[in-house]
Write an enzyme that holds these catalytic residues in place. Structure first.
Site, PDB file in Angstrom:
ATOM      1  N   SER A  27      35.246  12.217  -5.656  1.00 63.33           N
ATOM      2  CA  SER A  27      34.282  13.313  -5.355  1.00 63.33           C
ATOM      3  C   SER A  27      34.030  13.685  -4.157  1.00 63.33           C
ATOM      4  CB  SER A  27      32.801  12.960  -6.137  1.00 63.33           C
ATOM      5  OG  SER A  27      32.506  11.875  -5.761  1.00 63.33           O
ATOM      6  N   ASN A 115      24.255   4.103  -8.485  1.00 65.41           N
ATOM      7  CA  ASN A 115      23.698   4.891  -9.423  1.00 65.41           C
ATOM      8  C   ASN A 115      22.354   5.520  -8.440  1.00 65.41           C
ATOM      9  OD1 ASN A 115      25.567   4.472 -11.125  1.00 65.41           O
ATOM     10  ND2 ASN A 115      24.398   3.254 -12.498  1.00 65.41           N
ATOM     11  N   THR A 160       9.023  54.578 -13.190  1.00 61.57           N
ATOM     12  CA  THR A 160       9.073  53.521 -14.424  1.00 61.57           C
ATOM     13  C   THR A 160      10.205  54.249 -15.256  1.00 61.57           C
ATOM     14  OG1 THR A 160       7.654  55.123 -15.878  1.00 61.57           O
ATOM     15  CG2 THR A 160       6.627  53.182 -14.363  1.00 61.57           C
ATOM     16  N   HIS A 161      11.117  53.425 -15.876  1.00 64.21           N
ATOM     17  CA  HIS A 161      12.339  53.773 -16.714  1.00 64.21           C
ATOM     18  C   HIS A 161      13.160  54.629 -15.654  1.00 64.21           C
ATOM     19  CE1 HIS A 161       9.968  53.303 -20.460  1.00 64.21           C
ATOM     20  NE2 HIS A 161       9.060  53.575 -19.809  1.00 64.21           N
ATOM     21  N   SER A 282      35.819  52.592   3.856  1.00 69.32           N
ATOM     22  CA  SER A 282      36.794  52.470   2.883  1.00 69.32           C
ATOM     23  C   SER A 282      38.211  52.569   3.730  1.00 69.32           C
ATOM     24  CB  SER A 282      36.702  53.812   2.006  1.00 69.32           C
ATOM     25  OG  SER A 282      37.986  54.060   1.298  1.00 69.32           O
ATOM     26  N   LYS A 288      33.719  57.367   3.707  1.00 72.55           N
ATOM     27  CA  LYS A 288      32.625  56.520   3.249  1.00 72.55           C
ATOM     28  C   LYS A 288      31.945  55.363   4.056  1.00 72.55           C
ATOM     29  CE  LYS A 288      32.347  55.927  -0.639  1.00 72.55           C
ATOM     30  NZ  LYS A 288      33.005  55.128  -2.011  1.00 72.55           N
ATOM     31  N   ASN A 290      29.662  52.143   2.904  1.00 73.25           N
ATOM     32  CA  ASN A 290      29.175  51.606   1.660  1.00 73.25           C
ATOM     33  C   ASN A 290      28.223  50.431   1.758  1.00 73.25           C
ATOM     34  OD1 ASN A 290      31.054  53.003   0.039  1.00 73.25           O
ATOM     35  ND2 ASN A 290      32.878  51.892   0.501  1.00 73.25           N
ATOM     36  N   GLU A 295      25.892  44.806  -2.546  1.00 67.22           N
ATOM     37  CA  GLU A 295      26.850  44.490  -3.645  1.00 67.22           C
ATOM     38  C   GLU A 295      27.398  43.157  -3.890  1.00 67.22           C
ATOM     39  OE1 GLU A 295      29.107  48.793  -4.613  1.00 67.22           O
ATOM     40  OE2 GLU A 295      29.370  47.986  -2.460  1.00 67.22           O
ATOM     41  N   GLN A 327      28.471  13.121 -11.809  1.00 63.95           N
ATOM     42  CA  GLN A 327      28.959  13.540 -10.771  1.00 63.95           C
ATOM     43  C   GLN A 327      29.168  15.230 -10.588  1.00 63.95           C
ATOM     44  OE1 GLN A 327      32.109  10.950  -9.466  1.00 63.95           O
ATOM     45  NE2 GLN A 327      33.413  12.736  -9.509  1.00 63.95           N
ATOM     46  N   LYS A 330      26.749  18.042  -8.487  1.00 66.03           N
ATOM     47  CA  LYS A 330      26.932  18.733  -7.038  1.00 66.03           C
ATOM     48  C   LYS A 330      27.624  19.682  -6.709  1.00 66.03           C
ATOM     49  CE  LYS A 330      27.586  13.890  -6.027  1.00 66.03           C
ATOM     50  NZ  LYS A 330      27.004  13.807  -7.627  1.00 66.03           N
TER      51      LYS A 330
HETATM   52  N1  ARG Z   1      30.158   9.337  -7.426  1.00 66.90           N
HETATM   53  C1  ARG Z   1      29.215   9.190  -8.489  1.00 66.90           C
HETATM   54  C2  ARG Z   1      28.525  10.498  -8.528  1.00 66.90           C
HETATM   55  O1  ARG Z   1      28.588  11.386  -7.869  1.00 66.90           O
HETATM   56  C3  ARG Z   1      27.990   8.366  -7.855  1.00 66.90           C
HETATM   57  C4  ARG Z   1      28.745   6.675  -8.332  1.00 66.90           C
HETATM   58  C5  ARG Z   1      28.242   6.023  -9.411  1.00 66.90           C
HETATM   59  N2  ARG Z   1      29.174   5.777  -9.974  1.00 66.90           N
HETATM   60  C6  ARG Z   1      29.394   4.889 -11.095  1.00 66.90           C
HETATM   61  N3  ARG Z   1      30.402   4.637 -11.460  1.00 66.90           N
HETATM   62  N4  ARG Z   1      28.152   4.338 -11.535  1.00 66.90           N
HETATM   63  O2  ARG Z   1      27.590  10.579  -9.525  1.00 66.90           O
END
Ligand code: ARG
Length: 495
Positions: A27, A115, A160-161, A282, A288, A290, A295, A327, A330
């Site tokens: 990651s 963790n 409205t509308h 454009s 144009k 824009n 948008e 994981q 993120k």
């Molecule tokens: N890289 C993992 C995550 O983003 C966190 C590590 C925990 N990994 C594990 N095998 N217990 O969630």
């Protein structure tokens, strides 16, 4: 094909991971923006371990020394995350072990799990981003308040509308956005509070047999309290869902604004003209101009909803405890922050440089019966009719005028039509009743469009924005003070 280095967790494994396993599971891209937070968390953890006599002061000195070096090297571009080491946590720990040796460097991970580390990093990073977004929303609100102050009595049709409804002021329109974005501020503030509890010390899921001090790491990381339940916090990503929901609504609101900008700058509406610097042309049609920024804002909104649905779907099947599915929380969250920040980075300037065509607004507000409700209200007050009766009469009047392709501006005709219904309003009075600007002034009920109310709301919203600014500042100070305190201890240990 096998990778050369055995993982830090490789003790029970007889072979190394294949390169495809590494590629599939690491990651690194998502984790790079967490490195400084990961190091801060590690420093706080190490200080706590020494205070609790779990490691020695010599251990602490060596650990802190290499954590500081890792940070320096990262900032100088000499330490980048290696996918073979899976994630940010293992990379930082490996840096330590490679430099300080396994005997010393290997002590940092006592009474700690990745963790709780991944949660610490996310909580710390999220706090900063929420504050950034709150500042961005406040800037946007300031831009609307400037429009409002200039236009408390600039009359325009309210819709409205998407049909002409009643006269409102441009300032009333602008303050509506402030009122709306203030709710986003509150949602973000509440999401911040949910994210400001300390996961560190939950360890893998069950706490630890070591005598750790979770209050100390809470203080050093600037959290409000330790998160109370180890298994719950390890399993929790609802604080991320909360943020994604708050951000989704911010984007929905920005998208609605964008929609209005797009309409308002059309030839048909002609309510607003964008500054050239905030528009696009454009490649083929030379004439144009824009509204691309609006948008693109509207077009990026779906990515936020996608992020929210992505996370909610991820969470629904997960049993208690850490699951590697987490994981995946993120990348969509990062993207969500980046999109919202970039939209908030540009829209205030776009608004500040937009010109409003107030003549056009006045022209339209007088051309399509926008004051019909004022006339109906007048009949209730002055002619002892019930509202339904007066609504019927004014509706009939409008129907007649439409039939003859005329509007309320034909005062004589309006007057004589009303007389057919035994209503005799002298023309000068009729003129006043049907005057859009007077209609504005007379809508003085609380929260209405009158300049008096708009001015009151401008004041009230400014006050709320000041409170938000103070709150954001105090959160920022809490973060910075905690960071300084951690660094002060680190510097003291390192002499
Ligand atoms: N890289 C993992 C995550 O983003 C966190 C590590 C925990 N990994 C594990 N095998 N217990 O969630």
């Amino acid at each position: 094909m096998q990778t050369p280095n055995k993982s830090l967790w490789g003790g029970r494994f007889s072979t190394n991971l294949t390169s495809e396993t590494v590629a599939f599971t690491h990651s690194i891209e998502a984790d790079t923006r967490l490195i400084v937070y990961d190091i801060w968390g590690s420093k706080a953890h190490a200080v706590m371990l020494e205070r609790q006599e779990i490691i020695s002061d010599t251990d602490l000195r060596e650990i802190l020394n290499w954590l500081c070096k890792a940070e320096e090297d990262f900032q100088n571009g000499n330490f980048s995350l290696d996918p073979n080491k899976e994630d940010v946590h293992m990379n930082v720990e490996s840096y330590l072990i490679e430099n300080a040796g396994p005997e010393l460097g290997g002590k940092l991970h006592t009474a700690r799990s990745r963790n709780d580390q991944v949660l610490v990093d996310a909580h710390l990073y999220i706090r900063d981003e929420i504050l950034n977004i709150q500042r961005g929303i406040s800037k946007l609100c300031d831009a609307f308040l400037n429009i409002a102050k200039d236009h408390v009595d600039t009359v325009m049709p309210g819709y409205t509308h998407t049909q002409h409804a009643q006269p409102i002021s441009l300032g009333f329109w602008a303050t509506a956005y402030v009122s709306m974005f203030l709710r986003d501020q509150k949602r973000l503030q509440s999401a911040y509070e949910l994210a400001n509890t300390n996961p560190l010390g939950a360890c893998a899921l069950a706490g630890t047999t070591f005598p750790i001090d979770r209050q100390l790491t809470t203080k050093l990381l600037g959290f409000d309290t330790p998160h109370e339940h180890a298994l719950d916090v390890i399993s929790s990503r609802d604080f991320i869902a909360e943020i994604l929901f708050a951000l989704s609504l911010v984007m929905a609101n920005l998208s609605r604004l964008s929609e209005e900008i797009i309409y308002w700058t059309t030839f048909e509406y002609d309510f607003a003209v964008l500054d050239d610097a905030y528009s696009s042309g454009s490649s083929i049609m030379p004439q144009k101009k824009n509204p691309d920024i609006a948008e693109l804002t509207r077009g990026r909104t779906g990515r936020l909803y996608g992020a929210l649905i992505d996370l909610l779907t991820n969470l629904k099947g997960l049993p208690m405890g850490y699951n590697r599915d987490f994981q995946e929380d993120k990348p969509p969250l990062w993207e969500a922050f980046d999109i919202v920040k970039s939209c908030l980075g540009i829209l205030p300037n776009l608004l500040n440089t937009t010109t409003f065509n107030t003549d056009r607004m006045a022209e339209l507000v007088n051309s399509n019966f926008a004051t019909a409700t004022e006339l109906a209200n007048y009949l209730v007050k002055e002619h002892q009719l019930s509202f339904r009766e007066s609504h019927e009469i004014v509706g009939w009047l409008v129907g007649e005028l439409v039939e003859q392709e005329k509007t309320f501006t034909e005062l004589k005709l309006t007057h004589s039509l009303l007389k057919q219904k035994d209503i005799d309003i002298p023309i000068p009075e009729l003129k006043q009743i049907l005057d859009a600007k007077l209609a504005l002034e007379n809508n003085q009920s609380l929260g209405g469009t009158s300049p008096a109310e708009v001015n009151r709301m401008i004041g009230a919203f400014e006050e709320q924005l000041n409170e938000i600014a103070m709150h954001v500042y105090s959160c920022q100070t809490q973060i910075e003070d905690a960071h300084k305190e951690t660094q002060r201890i680190v510097d003291k240990v390192l002499g």
